[in-house]
Design an enzyme around this catalytic site. Structure first.
Site, PDB file in Angstrom:
ATOM      1  N   SER A  42      66.754  10.247  55.849  1.00 45.22           N
ATOM      2  CA  SER A  42      66.939   9.328  56.978  1.00 45.22           C
ATOM      3  C   SER A  42      66.051   9.629  58.173  1.00 45.22           C
ATOM      4  O   SER A  42      65.873   8.768  59.035  1.00 45.22           O
ATOM      5  CB  SER A  42      68.407   9.341  57.436  1.00 45.22           C
ATOM      6  OG  SER A  42      68.799  10.653  57.811  1.00 45.22           O
ATOM      7  N   ASP A 334      72.369   9.293  67.567  1.00 46.00           N
ATOM      8  CA  ASP A 334      73.721   9.368  67.029  1.00 46.00           C
ATOM      9  C   ASP A 334      74.071  10.840  66.835  1.00 46.00           C
ATOM     10  O   ASP A 334      73.391  11.713  67.388  1.00 46.00           O
ATOM     11  CB  ASP A 334      73.874   8.524  65.754  1.00 46.00           C
ATOM     12  CG  ASP A 334      73.024   9.021  64.587  1.00 46.00           C
ATOM     13  OD1 ASP A 334      72.548  10.173  64.629  1.00 46.00           O
ATOM     14  OD2 ASP A 334      72.842   8.259  63.615  1.00 46.00           O
ATOM     15  N   HIS A 337      70.942  12.129  64.244  1.00 44.80           N
ATOM     16  CA  HIS A 337      69.529  11.757  64.325  1.00 44.80           C
ATOM     17  C   HIS A 337      68.981  11.774  65.753  1.00 44.80           C
ATOM     18  O   HIS A 337      69.631  11.276  66.676  1.00 44.80           O
ATOM     19  CB  HIS A 337      69.334  10.369  63.719  1.00 44.80           C
ATOM     20  CG  HIS A 337      69.814  10.279  62.303  1.00 44.80           C
ATOM     21  ND1 HIS A 337      71.063   9.791  61.979  1.00 44.80           N
ATOM     22  CD2 HIS A 337      69.217  10.641  61.141  1.00 44.80           C
ATOM     23  CE1 HIS A 337      71.216   9.843  60.662  1.00 44.80           C
ATOM     24  NE2 HIS A 337      70.120  10.361  60.129  1.00 44.80           N
TER      25      HIS A 337
END
Length: 360
Positions: A42, A334, A337
């Protein structure tokens, strides 16, 4: 001298004087690499998980992407650009890297490179069993499909020339340790000591980049682990303390892994003729930002911008979550991340290292 001759002479002088400037400008804007190719998780997935995958690890909804030019979420796990986009921009390749699974890719998209990464992926295949992401070990199969399409556009010879000279980014690892060792101890019976699991992951990484090499890849940037003990979600899960200190033993694990990776990459490079491997240090820059936040314009480093910042990520960070107004002051967007501001700092540090390694 007539007016027309004076104008002609003036234009000639101006053109002559400006020519070197234009040449210099062209030199600086010329891409250092013909294409950029991205593999991993991610941290670099630009939207592959948007497309039919049975995974909850998605970022195609607000507030993700809110600071992109169009303000729309497109699968990037941040408020704006990812580190891979920033690198691509600095290398003058393109501003945004499209996901390979995007159905409307243009020939130009293919020619200048795409992303094969999948949020929730890891070097350990067991990681994707729980996340339903595209395993890192499966991503070379996507790459083979890309090569076939590239050959269809420019022919076999030119396609391999592009791949041989492309810049490749590989970024994965955190999911392996979080999901298989720290939070869910599925690998602890097999590897009772973290060093053993690190060696397993590094062997998987080595096999992966060797497979990429066999497909034509030559220029590779490999990301290390961040300070795992400072991820907001990790502090929430492991540390029941209102002061939210980083988990130092997990940070030490990251340091040990990164040291092993730095020692491994030159060995791989020496064994693969024509290859160049560069280690991307994200640990030390992030620790520097955590320890000296004001130096980089940050005011919050212990929680994310989305929701409470302690737990929210993926579907938990959503349109109903409150979002901070001053996103450039948050290290994390978040609970896992980094924000675009953080990626910009890391990108600025990596840019001269990339040029020094691959222009030599």
């Amino acid at each position: 001298m007539s007016t027309s001759k004076a104008i002609t002479l003036t234009l000639f002088i101006a053109t002559t004087l400006l020519a070197p400037c234009n040449a210099a400008a062209n030199a600086t804007t010329k891409p250092l690499f013909p294409a950029i190719l991205i593999f991993g998780d991610s941290t670099v997935d630009t939207g592959n998980n948007n497309y039919p995958l049975p995974t909850i690890f998605r970022a195609e909804h607000f507030p993700y992407g809110m600071d992109l030019p169009d303000g729309k979420a497109n699968g990037r796990f941040s408020n704006g650009k990812l580190i891979s986009d920033i690198i691509a921009t600095k290398l003058n390749i393109k501003e945004f890297i499209p996901p390979f699974l995007q159905p409307n890719l243009s020939d130009q998209d293919i020619l200048t490179g795409v992303c094969f990464a999948s949020a929730g992926a890891g070097y350990d295949d067991l990681t994707s069993l729980s996340t339903q992401a595209i395993r890192v070990s499966e991503q070379p199969n996507m790459f083979k499909s890309y090569i076939a399409r590239l050959k269809g556009i420019v022919g076999d010879k030119k396609a391999m020339e592009i791949i041989n000279n492309a810049f490749v980014v590989v970024s994965a690892g955190p999911n392996d340790f979080i999901l298989n060792y720290y939070e869910i101890p599925s690998r602890r019976l097999e590897y009772p000591f973290i060093s053993g699991y690190q060696d397993f992951i590094l062997k998987r990484l080595e096999n992966f980049v060797r497979e990429l090499y066999s497909l034509g890849v030559r220029n590779v940037l490999v990301g290390g682990l961040p300070p795992m003990g400072c991820l907001p979600i990790h502090m929430t899960a492991k540390f029941r303390n209102i002061f939210r200190f980083c988990l130092e033993h997990h940070n030490k694990d990251s340091v040990l892994y990164n040291e092993k990776l730095q020692n491994l990459l030159p060995q791989i490079e020496a064994s693969l003729p024509g290859s160049k491997f560069l280690y991307a240090d994200v640990y030390n820059p992030m620790m520097e930002m955590i320890q000296n936040p004001s130096k980089y314009g940050f005011k919050e480093t212990k929680r994310g911008c989305c929701g409470t910042g302690f737990l929210e990520t993926s579907f938990m960070c959503n349109v109903f979550s409150p979002v901070c107004q001053n996103r450039s002051e948050f290290l994390f967007f978040d609970s896992i991340h980094p924000s675009e501001a953080t990626y910009n700092v890391i990108g600025n540090l990596l840019d001269p290292l990339i040029r020094g390694k691959f222009q030599a």
